[in-house]
Design an enzyme around this catalytic site. Structure first.
Site, short mmCIF file in Angstrom:
data_model
loop_
_atom_site.label_atom_id
_atom_site.label_comp_id
_atom_site.label_asym_id
_atom_site.label_seq_id
_atom_site.Cartn_x
_atom_site.Cartn_y
_atom_site.Cartn_z
N LYS A 9 -18.04 -45.99 -1.32
CA LYS A 9 -17.02 -45.16 -1.94
C LYS A 9 -17.65 -44.22 -2.99
CE LYS A 9 -13.37 -48.64 -1.16
NZ LYS A 9 -12.38 -49.55 -1.83
N TYR A 49 -6.08 -45.46 5.15
CA TYR A 49 -5.41 -46.46 4.32
C TYR A 49 -3.91 -46.54 4.62
CZ TYR A 49 -9.51 -47.51 1.39
OH TYR A 49 -10.74 -47.95 0.92
N ARG A 85 -17.86 -58.69 5.44
CA ARG A 85 -16.80 -58.96 4.45
C ARG A 85 -17.29 -60.00 3.43
NH1 ARG A 85 -12.00 -55.98 3.81
NH2 ARG A 85 -10.96 -57.88 3.13
N ARG A 102 -19.65 -56.60 -4.54
CA ARG A 102 -18.69 -56.37 -5.64
C ARG A 102 -18.95 -57.32 -6.81
NH1 ARG A 102 -13.65 -55.93 -1.41
NH2 ARG A 102 -13.62 -53.66 -1.10
N ASN A 112 -14.13 -50.51 -6.71
CA ASN A 112 -14.82 -51.67 -6.12
C ASN A 112 -15.87 -51.29 -5.08
OD1 ASN A 112 -13.12 -51.01 -4.04
ND2 ASN A 112 -12.04 -52.97 -3.97
N HIS A 115 -15.89 -50.21 1.15
CA HIS A 115 -14.90 -50.64 2.14
C HIS A 115 -15.64 -51.27 3.31
CE1 HIS A 115 -11.60 -50.55 5.06
NE2 HIS A 115 -12.51 -50.16 5.93
N GLU A 126 -11.05 -48.15 13.09
CA GLU A 126 -11.54 -47.38 11.94
C GLU A 126 -12.79 -46.57 12.31
OE1 GLU A 126 -9.95 -50.49 8.47
OE2 GLU A 126 -12.09 -50.20 8.77
P1 IDP Z 1 -10.31 -54.49 0.78
O1 IDP Z 1 -10.98 -53.18 0.42
O2 IDP Z 1 -11.01 -55.66 0.15
O3 IDP Z 1 -10.09 -54.67 2.26
P2 IDP Z 1 -7.44 -53.96 0.59
O4 IDP Z 1 -6.42 -54.97 0.19
O5 IDP Z 1 -7.49 -53.55 2.03
O6 IDP Z 1 -8.86 -54.48 0.09
O7 IDP Z 1 -7.20 -52.66 -0.32
C1 IDP Z 1 -7.86 -51.47 -0.03
C2 IDP Z 1 -8.39 -50.87 -1.31
O8 IDP Z 1 -7.28 -50.50 -2.12
C3 IDP Z 1 -9.21 -51.81 -2.18
O9 IDP Z 1 -10.56 -51.90 -1.80
C4 IDP Z 1 -9.06 -51.16 -3.53
O10 IDP Z 1 -9.92 -50.01 -3.64
C5 IDP Z 1 -7.62 -50.67 -3.48
N1 IDP Z 1 -6.68 -51.64 -4.05
C6 IDP Z 1 -6.16 -52.73 -3.45
N2 IDP Z 1 -5.32 -53.39 -4.26
C7 IDP Z 1 -5.29 -52.68 -5.41
C8 IDP Z 1 -4.59 -52.83 -6.65
O11 IDP Z 1 -3.83 -53.78 -6.85
N3 IDP Z 1 -4.84 -51.88 -7.61
C9 IDP Z 1 -5.69 -50.82 -7.41
N4 IDP Z 1 -6.36 -50.65 -6.26
C10 IDP Z 1 -6.17 -51.55 -5.27
MG MG Z 2 -8.86 -53.63 3.58
#
Ligand code: IDP
Ligand code: MG
Length: 149
Positions: A9, A49, A85, A102, A112, A115, A126
């Site tokens: 990212k 997303y 993951r 992370r 974070n 992805h 994807e």
């Molecule tokens: P992942 O990246 O670990 O798969 P997902 O739940 O798919 O997590 O969420 C996608 C992205 O959305 C996360 O990596 C993060 O950047 C952002 N995100 C998810 N939940 C939150 C939140 O509660 N606050 C702010 N950003 C969030």
């Molecule tokens: Mg995800």
């Protein structure tokens, strides 16, 4: 064969963490089948997303992922989705264990760093959003027999 779409990212690029993160994937033995530096525009961000549309963080997530250049990569091979993951760690870096990307490099959920696809089905889907078949180098490497039994 499984494929995982990886996005380093904008914060990973700006912080100079592209090399260290790719090193971890390489050192593990994973096969990189595609890689490019690009900007994600708003429409691609919303498609990628799409599952999060309507959630309170959606707008800031789109803003974050479009805020600067990213590195997109395809990792392919046996069980790569769950392997990557696990290497990436929990979505919220405060919960990500040390040794994960992370858990070693990030502090907040909204920054974070990386992805990675969460299922083989989503991996394929994807990858097709970001890469054409021509951009992927599939097939075996000469060292695969030293990494896979
Ligand atoms: P992942 O990246 O670990 O798969 P997902 O739940 O798919 O997590 O969420 C996608 C992205 O959305 C996360 O990596 C993060 O950047 C952002 N995100 C998810 N939940 C939150 C939140 O509660 N606050 C702010 N950003 C969030
Ligand atoms: Mg995800």
């Amino acid at each position: 064969m499984e494929q995982s779409l990886i996005i380093l990212k904008p914060d990973a690029v700006q912080r100079g963490l592209v090399g260290p993160i790719i090193s971890r994937l390489e050192q593990r033995g994973l096969k990189i089948a595609g890689m490019k530096l690009m900007r994600i525009d708003e429409s691609l961000a919303r498609r990628h997303y799409g599952v999060h549309e309507g959630k309170p963080f959606f707008a800031s997530l789109v803003e974050y992922i479009t805020s600067g250049p990213v590195i997109t990569m395809v990792v392919s091979g046996k069980d790569v989705v769950s392997t990557v993951r696990t290497m990436v760690g929990a979505t919220n870096p405060t919960q990500a264990v040390p040794g994960t990307i992370r858990g070693d490099f990030a502090l907040e959920i909204g920054r974070n760093l990386i992805h990675a696809s969460d299922s083989p089905e989503n991996g394929k889907q994807e990858v097709s959003l970001f890469f054409s078949d021509k951009e992927l180098v599939l097939g075996e490497r000469s060292l695969d027999s030293w990494i896979y039994e």
